[in-house]
Design a protein around this motif. Structure first.
Motif, PDB file in Angstrom:
ATOM      1  N   GLU A 157       0.832  -1.201   0.000  1.00  0.00           N
ATOM      2  CA  GLU A 157       0.000   0.000   0.000  1.00  0.00           C
ATOM      3  C   GLU A 157       0.870   1.256   0.000  1.00  0.00           C
ATOM      4  O   GLU A 157       0.612   2.207  -0.751  1.00  0.00           O
ATOM      5  N   ASN A 158       1.926   1.262   0.831  1.00  0.00           N
ATOM      6  CA  ASN A 158       2.826   2.420   0.873  1.00  0.00           C
ATOM      7  C   ASN A 158       3.567   2.595  -0.446  1.00  0.00           C
ATOM      8  O   ASN A 158       3.787   3.726  -0.891  1.00  0.00           O
ATOM      9  N   ILE A 159       3.957   1.505  -1.055  1.00  0.00           N
ATOM     10  CA  ILE A 159       4.632   1.580  -2.354  1.00  0.00           C
ATOM     11  C   ILE A 159       3.706   2.198  -3.389  1.00  0.00           C
ATOM     12  O   ILE A 159       4.090   3.093  -4.142  1.00  0.00           O
ATOM     13  N   PHE A 160       2.460   1.744  -3.417  1.00  0.00           N
ATOM     14  CA  PHE A 160       1.482   2.262  -4.369  1.00  0.00           C
ATOM     15  C   PHE A 160       1.256   3.756  -4.146  1.00  0.00           C
ATOM     16  O   PHE A 160       1.260   4.552  -5.097  1.00  0.00           O
ATOM     17  N   LEU A 161       1.067   4.160  -2.865  1.00  0.00           N
ATOM     18  CA  LEU A 161       0.813   5.570  -2.565  1.00  0.00           C
ATOM     19  C   LEU A 161       2.023   6.438  -2.920  1.00  0.00           C
ATOM     20  O   LEU A 161       1.864   7.548  -3.438  1.00  0.00           O
ATOM     21  N   SER A 162       3.224   5.931  -2.671  1.00  0.00           N
ATOM     22  CA  SER A 162       4.429   6.689  -3.018  1.00  0.00           C
ATOM     23  C   SER A 162       4.538   6.864  -4.522  1.00  0.00           C
ATOM     24  O   SER A 162       4.883   7.948  -5.002  1.00  0.00           O
ATOM     25  N   ARG A 163       4.246   5.819  -5.268  1.00  0.00           N
ATOM     26  CA  ARG A 163       4.309   5.920  -6.733  1.00  0.00           C
ATOM     27  C   ARG A 163       3.258   6.899  -7.254  1.00  0.00           C
ATOM     28  O   ARG A 163       3.510   7.654  -8.188  1.00  0.00           O
ATOM     29  N   GLU A 164       2.105   6.878  -6.629  1.00  0.00           N
ATOM     30  CA  GLU A 164       1.045   7.799  -7.031  1.00  0.00           C
ATOM     31  C   GLU A 164       1.471   9.246  -6.761  1.00  0.00           C
ATOM     32  O   GLU A 164       1.257  10.134  -7.596  1.00  0.00           O
ATOM     33  N   GLN A 165       2.112   9.486  -5.606  1.00  0.00           N
ATOM     34  CA  GLN A 165       2.585  10.835  -5.289  1.00  0.00           C
ATOM     35  C   GLN A 165       3.665  11.290  -6.260  1.00  0.00           C
ATOM     36  O   GLN A 165       3.689  12.447  -6.675  1.00  0.00           O
ATOM     37  N   ILE A 166       4.542  10.378  -6.640  1.00  0.00           N
ATOM     38  CA  ILE A 166       5.590  10.722  -7.606  1.00  0.00           C
ATOM     39  C   ILE A 166       4.971  11.095  -8.943  1.00  0.00           C
ATOM     40  O   ILE A 166       5.380  12.064  -9.591  1.00  0.00           O
ATOM     41  N   THR A 167       3.958  10.355  -9.357  1.00  0.00           N
ATOM     42  CA  THR A 167       3.279  10.655 -10.619  1.00  0.00           C
ATOM     43  C   THR A 167       2.621  12.029 -10.546  1.00  0.00           C
ATOM     44  O   THR A 167       2.726  12.827 -11.485  1.00  0.00           O
ATOM     45  N   LEU A 168       1.953  12.315  -9.427  1.00  0.00           N
ATOM     46  CA  LEU A 168       1.308  13.619  -9.257  1.00  0.00           C
ATOM     47  C   LEU A 168       2.333  14.754  -9.258  1.00  0.00           C
ATOM     48  O   LEU A 168       2.107  15.811  -9.874  1.00  0.00           O
ATOM     49  N   LEU A 169       3.467  14.544  -8.580  1.00  0.00           N
ATOM     50  CA  LEU A 169       4.509  15.574  -8.566  1.00  0.00           C
ATOM     51  C   LEU A 169       5.104  15.783  -9.953  1.00  0.00           C
ATOM     52  O   LEU A 169       5.372  16.917 -10.353  1.00  0.00           O
ATOM     53  N   ASP A 170       5.308  14.701 -10.671  1.00  0.00           N
ATOM     54  CA  ASP A 170       5.845  14.803 -12.027  1.00  0.00           C
ATOM     55  C   ASP A 170       4.905  15.610 -12.917  1.00  0.00           C
ATOM     56  O   ASP A 170       5.340  16.478 -13.673  1.00  0.00           O
ATOM     57  N   GLN A 171       3.605  15.340 -12.823  1.00  0.00           N
ATOM     58  CA  GLN A 171       2.622  16.095 -13.602  1.00  0.00           C
ATOM     59  C   GLN A 171       2.625  17.567 -13.201  1.00  0.00           C
ATOM     60  O   GLN A 171       2.571  18.461 -14.054  1.00  0.00           O
ATOM     61  N   ALA A 172       2.712  17.814 -11.876  1.00  0.00           N
ATOM     62  CA  ALA A 172       2.718  19.203 -11.389  1.00  0.00           C
ATOM     63  C   ALA A 172       3.956  19.944 -11.882  1.00  0.00           C
ATOM     64  O   ALA A 172       3.865  21.117 -12.275  1.00  0.00           O
ATOM     65  N   LEU A 173       5.099  19.288 -11.896  1.00  0.00           N
ATOM     66  CA  LEU A 173       6.320  19.931 -12.393  1.00  0.00           C
ATOM     67  C   LEU A 173       6.223  20.240 -13.882  1.00  0.00           C
ATOM     68  O   LEU A 173       6.706  21.284 -14.341  1.00  0.00           O
ATOM     69  N   ASN A 174       5.585  19.358 -14.625  1.00  0.00           N
ATOM     70  CA  ASN A 174       5.417  19.590 -16.062  1.00  0.00           C
ATOM     71  C   ASN A 174       4.458  20.741 -16.342  1.00  0.00           C
ATOM     72  O   ASN A 174       4.536  21.366 -17.400  1.00  0.00           O
ATOM     73  N   GLU A 175       3.540  21.024 -15.445  1.00  0.00           N
ATOM     74  CA  GLU A 175       2.576  22.110 -15.615  1.00  0.00           C
ATOM     75  C   GLU A 175       3.177  23.478 -15.280  1.00  0.00           C
ATOM     76  O   GLU A 175       2.600  24.505 -15.626  1.00  0.00           O
ATOM     77  N   LEU A 176       4.299  23.500 -14.584  1.00  0.00           N
ATOM     78  CA  LEU A 176       4.910  24.769 -14.160  1.00  0.00           C
ATOM     79  C   LEU A 176       5.482  25.538 -15.348  1.00  0.00           C
ATOM     80  O   LEU A 176       5.947  24.930 -16.318  1.00  0.00           O
ATOM     81  N   PRO A 177       5.479  26.877 -15.242  1.00  0.00           N
ATOM     82  CA  PRO A 177       6.201  27.663 -16.251  1.00  0.00           C
ATOM     83  C   PRO A 177       7.684  27.270 -16.227  1.00  0.00           C
ATOM     84  O   PRO A 177       8.201  26.814 -15.196  1.00  0.00           O
ATOM     85  N   ALA A 178       8.366  27.447 -17.328  1.00  0.00           N
ATOM     86  CA  ALA A 178       9.746  26.974 -17.475  1.00  0.00           C
ATOM     87  C   ALA A 178      10.670  27.499 -16.383  1.00  0.00           C
ATOM     88  O   ALA A 178      11.417  26.722 -15.776  1.00  0.00           O
ATOM     89  N   ASN A 179      10.659  28.805 -16.124  1.00  0.00           N
ATOM     90  CA  ASN A 179      11.576  29.379 -15.128  1.00  0.00           C
ATOM     91  C   ASN A 179      11.260  28.888 -13.720  1.00  0.00           C
ATOM     92  O   ASN A 179      12.167  28.616 -12.925  1.00  0.00           O
ATOM     93  N   ALA A 180       9.983  28.768 -13.371  1.00  0.00           N
ATOM     94  CA  ALA A 180       9.610  28.314 -12.025  1.00  0.00           C
ATOM     95  C   ALA A 180      10.044  26.864 -11.816  1.00  0.00           C
ATOM     96  O   ALA A 180      10.603  26.514 -10.770  1.00  0.00           O
ATOM     97  N   GLY A 181       9.808  26.016 -12.804  1.00  0.00           N
ATOM     98  CA  GLY A 181      10.218  24.610 -12.701  1.00  0.00           C
ATOM     99  C   GLY A 181      11.727  24.470 -12.626  1.00  0.00           C
ATOM    100  O   GLY A 181      12.263  23.697 -11.814  1.00  0.00           O
ATOM    101  N   ALA A 182      12.427  25.239 -13.451  1.00  0.00           N
ATOM    102  CA  ALA A 182      13.884  25.182 -13.456  1.00  0.00           C
ATOM    103  C   ALA A 182      14.449  25.682 -12.124  1.00  0.00           C
ATOM    104  O   ALA A 182      15.388  25.085 -11.577  1.00  0.00           O
ATOM    105  N   ALA A 183      13.880  26.767 -11.593  1.00  0.00           N
ATOM    106  CA  ALA A 183      14.359  27.322 -10.328  1.00  0.00           C
ATOM    107  C   ALA A 183      14.167  26.310  -9.188  1.00  0.00           C
ATOM    108  O   ALA A 183      15.069  26.102  -8.364  1.00  0.00           O
ATOM    109  N   LEU A 184      13.013  25.665  -9.159  1.00  0.00           N
ATOM    110  CA  LEU A 184      12.749  24.679  -8.113  1.00  0.00           C
ATOM    111  C   LEU A 184      13.713  23.497  -8.208  1.00  0.00           C
ATOM    112  O   LEU A 184      14.288  23.070  -7.208  1.00  0.00           O
ATOM    113  N   LEU A 185      13.919  22.976  -9.411  1.00  0.00           N
ATOM    114  CA  LEU A 185      14.819  21.834  -9.579  1.00  0.00           C
ATOM    115  C   LEU A 185      16.267  22.197  -9.261  1.00  0.00           C
ATOM    116  O   LEU A 185      16.991  21.411  -8.641  1.00  0.00           O
ATOM    117  N   MET A 186      16.692  23.389  -9.679  1.00  0.00           N
ATOM    118  CA  MET A 186      18.066  23.802  -9.368  1.00  0.00           C
ATOM    119  C   MET A 186      18.262  23.968  -7.862  1.00  0.00           C
ATOM    120  O   MET A 186      19.314  23.634  -7.327  1.00  0.00           O
TER     121      MET A 186
END
Length: 177
Positions: A105-134
């Motif tokens: 269950e924890n593995i599934f929930l963690s994978r789901e959170q990673i997927t949600l975060l990945d989608q959220a990062l892709n939705e960010l404007p380029a500079n905001a996403g780059a600044a956060l990752l850097m």
């Protein structure tokens, strides 16, 4: 004469009580409760000194020897008891052992959170996403990020703040589904 030697031992015990307690606490790996028990056992042993014509030349050394031997007996007894408990674990002990790996269950929930975060990062404007990752992944300072993106330090802080808020909101919204 023997009663007199027991009285000398008890008097010496009382004079050296605090030092004896510290000595036994160190000998018993800092366990002051067990050390206090051994001090009491030492007193009882000294009080029961058998009648004898032999005189003890150094009562303090004798007391420390008795206390040290009792501490060693205590350590050996604890080891035997622990070994006995380890051997008795059997089927009941196996059930009490926990697996440090996360469950399905924890593995599934963690994978789901990673997927949600990945989608959220892709939705960010380029500079905001780059600044956060850097900032979070590469560990760059605000000054270094500002130089790379060609913006001010305050703008970097705004980019990172907006990106974190967006990611947080995406995770919260994903958890409500």
């Amino acid at each position: 004469m023997a009663r007199q030697s027991a009285a000398v031992l008890i008097a010496s015990f009382q004079e050296n009580y605090e030092q004896l307690l510290r000595f036994l606490t160190r000998k018993l790996n800092g366990d002051s409760d067990r050390a206090a028990d051994v001090v009491q056992d030492t007193y009882l042993r000294l009080a029961k000194t058998p009648d004898s014509d032999d005189q003890i030349d150094n009562p303090r050394a004798y007391i420390y020897r008795v206390a040290g031997n009792l501490a060693i007996d205590q350590i050996r007894s604890d080891r035997r008891q622990n070994a006995h408990q380890d051997n008795d674990m059997g089927d009941t002990g196996v059930a009490n052992i926990s697996d440090p790996k996360p469950g399905p269950e924890n593995i599934f929930l963690s994978r789901e959170q990673i997927t949600l975060l990945d989608q959220a990062l892709n939705e960010l404007p380029a500079n905001a996403g780059a600044a956060l990752l850097m900032f979070r992944v590469e560990g760059l300072s605000h000054n270094e990020i500002a130089e790379k993106l060609g913006v001010s330090n305050s703008m970097v802080a705004k980019y990172i703040g907006r990106a974190l808020k967006h990611c947080r909101d995406a995770l919260l919204a994903g958890g409500e589904k």
